[in-house]
Motif scaffolding. Structure first.
Motif, mmCIF file in Angstrom:
data_model
loop_
_atom_site.group_PDB
_atom_site.id
_atom_site.type_symbol
_atom_site.label_atom_id
_atom_site.label_comp_id
_atom_site.label_asym_id
_atom_site.label_seq_id
_atom_site.Cartn_x
_atom_site.Cartn_y
_atom_site.Cartn_z
ATOM 1 N N GLU A 110 -13.307 9.947 -0.909
ATOM 2 C CA GLU A 110 -11.902 10.489 -0.569
ATOM 3 C C GLU A 110 -11.013 9.356 -0.223
ATOM 4 O OE1 GLU A 110 -10.240 14.293 2.089
ATOM 5 O OE2 GLU A 110 -12.257 13.401 2.294
ATOM 6 N N ARG A 111 -11.542 8.501 0.582
ATOM 7 C CA ARG A 111 -10.694 7.413 1.141
ATOM 8 C C ARG A 111 -10.096 6.489 0.099
ATOM 9 N NH1 ARG A 111 -13.909 5.572 6.821
ATOM 10 N NH2 ARG A 111 -13.457 7.682 7.910
ATOM 11 N N GLN A 112 -11.126 6.213 -0.800
ATOM 12 C CA GLN A 112 -10.823 5.366 -1.998
ATOM 13 C C GLN A 112 -9.703 5.980 -2.699
ATOM 14 O OE1 GLN A 112 -14.449 4.285 -3.500
ATOM 15 N NE2 GLN A 112 -14.812 2.550 -2.020
ATOM 16 N N ARG A 113 -9.952 7.350 -3.176
ATOM 17 C CA ARG A 113 -9.094 7.848 -4.035
ATOM 18 C C ARG A 113 -7.596 8.097 -3.139
ATOM 19 N NH1 ARG A 113 -13.443 11.674 -4.771
ATOM 20 N NH2 ARG A 113 -12.363 13.051 -3.384
ATOM 21 N N PHE A 114 -7.486 8.321 -1.930
ATOM 22 C CA PHE A 114 -6.370 8.508 -1.328
ATOM 23 C C PHE A 114 -5.683 7.150 -1.184
ATOM 24 C CE2 PHE A 114 -3.747 8.047 2.687
ATOM 25 C CZ PHE A 114 -2.962 9.168 2.515
ATOM 26 N N LEU A 115 -6.357 5.890 -1.167
ATOM 27 C CA LEU A 115 -5.763 4.494 -1.036
ATOM 28 C C LEU A 115 -5.148 4.023 -2.397
ATOM 29 C CD1 LEU A 115 -8.064 2.634 1.557
ATOM 30 C CD2 LEU A 115 -5.790 3.411 1.765
ATOM 31 N N ALA A 116 -5.961 4.670 -3.383
ATOM 32 C CA ALA A 116 -5.590 4.474 -4.772
ATOM 33 C C ALA A 116 -4.350 5.092 -5.212
ATOM 34 C CB ALA A 116 -6.440 4.742 -5.842
ATOM 35 N N MET A 117 -3.835 6.294 -4.855
ATOM 36 C CA MET A 117 -2.921 7.138 -4.697
ATOM 37 C C MET A 117 -1.706 6.512 -4.200
ATOM 38 S SD MET A 117 -1.656 10.952 -3.599
ATOM 39 C CE MET A 117 -1.525 10.353 -1.944
ATOM 40 N N ILE A 118 -1.864 5.820 -2.877
ATOM 41 C CA ILE A 118 -0.969 5.415 -2.054
ATOM 42 C C ILE A 118 -0.412 4.192 -3.015
ATOM 43 C CG2 ILE A 118 -0.452 3.965 -0.066
ATOM 44 C CD1 ILE A 118 -0.654 7.187 0.473
ATOM 45 N N ARG A 119 -1.406 3.446 -3.212
ATOM 46 C CA ARG A 119 -0.873 2.228 -4.221
ATOM 47 C C ARG A 119 -0.247 2.375 -5.378
ATOM 48 N NH1 ARG A 119 -6.006 0.482 -2.212
ATOM 49 N NH2 ARG A 119 -7.048 1.168 -4.297
ATOM 50 N N GLN A 120 -0.653 3.615 -6.159
ATOM 51 C CA GLN A 120 0.161 3.960 -7.354
ATOM 52 C C GLN A 120 1.756 4.398 -6.921
ATOM 53 O OE1 GLN A 120 -1.788 7.033 -9.477
ATOM 54 N NE2 GLN A 120 -0.275 7.253 -10.844
ATOM 55 N N TYR A 121 1.656 5.103 -5.947
ATOM 56 C CA TYR A 121 2.917 5.618 -5.604
ATOM 57 C C TYR A 121 3.823 4.796 -4.586
ATOM 58 C CZ TYR A 121 1.528 9.461 -8.475
ATOM 59 O OH TYR A 121 1.141 10.195 -9.649
ATOM 60 N N ASP A 122 3.321 3.647 -4.221
ATOM 61 C CA ASP A 122 4.183 2.711 -3.144
ATOM 62 C C ASP A 122 5.683 2.766 -3.549
ATOM 63 O OD1 ASP A 122 3.574 1.234 -0.752
ATOM 64 O OD2 ASP A 122 4.355 -0.425 -1.900
ATOM 65 N N PRO A 123 6.001 2.373 -4.700
ATOM 66 C CA PRO A 123 7.512 2.175 -4.725
ATOM 67 C C PRO A 123 8.255 3.737 -4.486
ATOM 68 C CG PRO A 123 6.184 1.547 -6.948
ATOM 69 C CD PRO A 123 5.307 1.943 -5.827
ATOM 70 N N LEU A 124 7.691 4.933 -4.903
ATOM 71 C CA LEU A 124 8.278 6.077 -4.478
ATOM 72 C C LEU A 124 8.322 6.263 -2.868
ATOM 73 C CD1 LEU A 124 9.392 9.174 -4.872
ATOM 74 C CD2 LEU A 124 6.757 9.604 -4.911
ATOM 75 N N LEU A 125 7.337 5.858 -2.158
ATOM 76 C CA LEU A 125 7.183 5.981 -0.781
ATOM 77 C C LEU A 125 8.197 4.871 -0.080
ATOM 78 C CD1 LEU A 125 3.220 5.881 -0.061
ATOM 79 C CD2 LEU A 125 4.910 7.647 -0.056
ATOM 80 N N MET A 126 8.527 3.827 -0.742
ATOM 81 C CA MET A 126 9.491 2.878 -0.255
ATOM 82 C C MET A 126 10.705 3.332 -0.315
ATOM 83 S SD MET A 126 7.688 0.516 1.134
ATOM 84 C CE MET A 126 8.791 -0.751 1.735
ATOM 85 N N ARG A 127 11.013 3.771 -1.441
ATOM 86 C CA ARG A 127 12.449 4.560 -1.776
ATOM 87 C C ARG A 127 12.530 5.404 -0.759
ATOM 88 N NH1 ARG A 127 12.435 6.960 -7.352
ATOM 89 N NH2 ARG A 127 10.557 6.131 -7.498
ATOM 90 N N ILE A 128 11.693 6.528 -0.546
ATOM 91 C CA ILE A 128 11.889 7.770 0.683
ATOM 92 C C ILE A 128 12.277 6.909 1.904
ATOM 93 C CG2 ILE A 128 10.506 9.235 2.061
ATOM 94 C CD1 ILE A 128 9.069 9.752 -0.571
ATOM 95 N N CYS A 129 11.325 5.866 2.193
ATOM 96 C CA CYS A 129 11.832 5.231 3.352
ATOM 97 C C CYS A 129 13.086 4.405 3.663
ATOM 98 C CB CYS A 129 10.687 4.139 3.773
ATOM 99 S SG CYS A 129 9.038 4.820 4.124
ATOM 100 N N SER A 130 13.502 4.086 2.452
ATOM 101 C CA SER A 130 15.033 3.350 2.396
ATOM 102 C C SER A 130 16.033 4.624 2.511
ATOM 103 C CB SER A 130 15.008 2.568 1.082
ATOM 104 O OG SER A 130 14.997 3.395 -0.037
ATOM 105 N N VAL A 131 15.691 5.567 1.935
ATOM 106 C CA VAL A 131 16.697 6.882 2.135
ATOM 107 C C VAL A 131 16.821 7.213 3.515
ATOM 108 C CG1 VAL A 131 17.098 8.968 1.343
ATOM 109 C CG2 VAL A 131 16.569 7.527 -0.388
ATOM 110 N N TYR A 132 15.583 7.601 4.029
ATOM 111 C CA TYR A 132 15.550 8.177 5.394
ATOM 112 C C TYR A 132 15.565 7.095 6.572
ATOM 113 C CZ TYR A 132 14.888 12.337 2.854
ATOM 114 O OH TYR A 132 15.279 13.576 2.368
ATOM 115 N N GLY A 133 15.095 5.985 6.312
ATOM 116 C CA GLY A 133 15.303 4.903 7.351
ATOM 117 C C GLY A 133 16.926 4.607 7.724
ATOM 118 N N THR A 134 16.736 3.913 9.018
ATOM 119 C CA THR A 134 17.962 3.477 9.515
ATOM 120 C C THR A 134 18.674 2.310 8.855
ATOM 121 O OG1 THR A 134 17.044 2.208 11.178
ATOM 122 C CG2 THR A 134 17.637 4.408 11.738
#
Length: 69
Positions: A7-31
């Motif tokens: 489960e952890r490995q699948r979760f980490l793989a998903m995070i790696r796959q969607y990392d650009p999306l996560l960074m975009r979310i951070c850039s929009v909502y970050g200060t």
């Protein structure tokens, strides 16, 4: 134990796959849009992990990430 590791490995793989999306979310909502907040990124990862059981009912992981984040 092995199931938890998978489960952890699948979760980490998903995070790696969607990392650009996560960074975009951070850039929009970050200060500071030029330097996304590491705290915000970690907070989003924690929320995703906490709500990972709801991912099984979602057709598109990107929409799930936006909802949880």
């Amino acid at each position: 134990m092995i199931q938890e590791i998978d489960e952890r490995q699948r979760f980490l793989a998903m995070i790696r796959q969607y990392d650009p999306l996560l960074m975009r979310i951070c850039s929009v909502y970050g200060t500071d849009y030029r330097n996304p907040s590491e705290d915000l990124y970690q907070e989003i990862i924690c929320h995703l992990w906490k709500h990972r059981d709801t991912l099984l009912t979602v057709e598109h992981p990107t929409s799930w990430i936006f909802r949880v984040a």
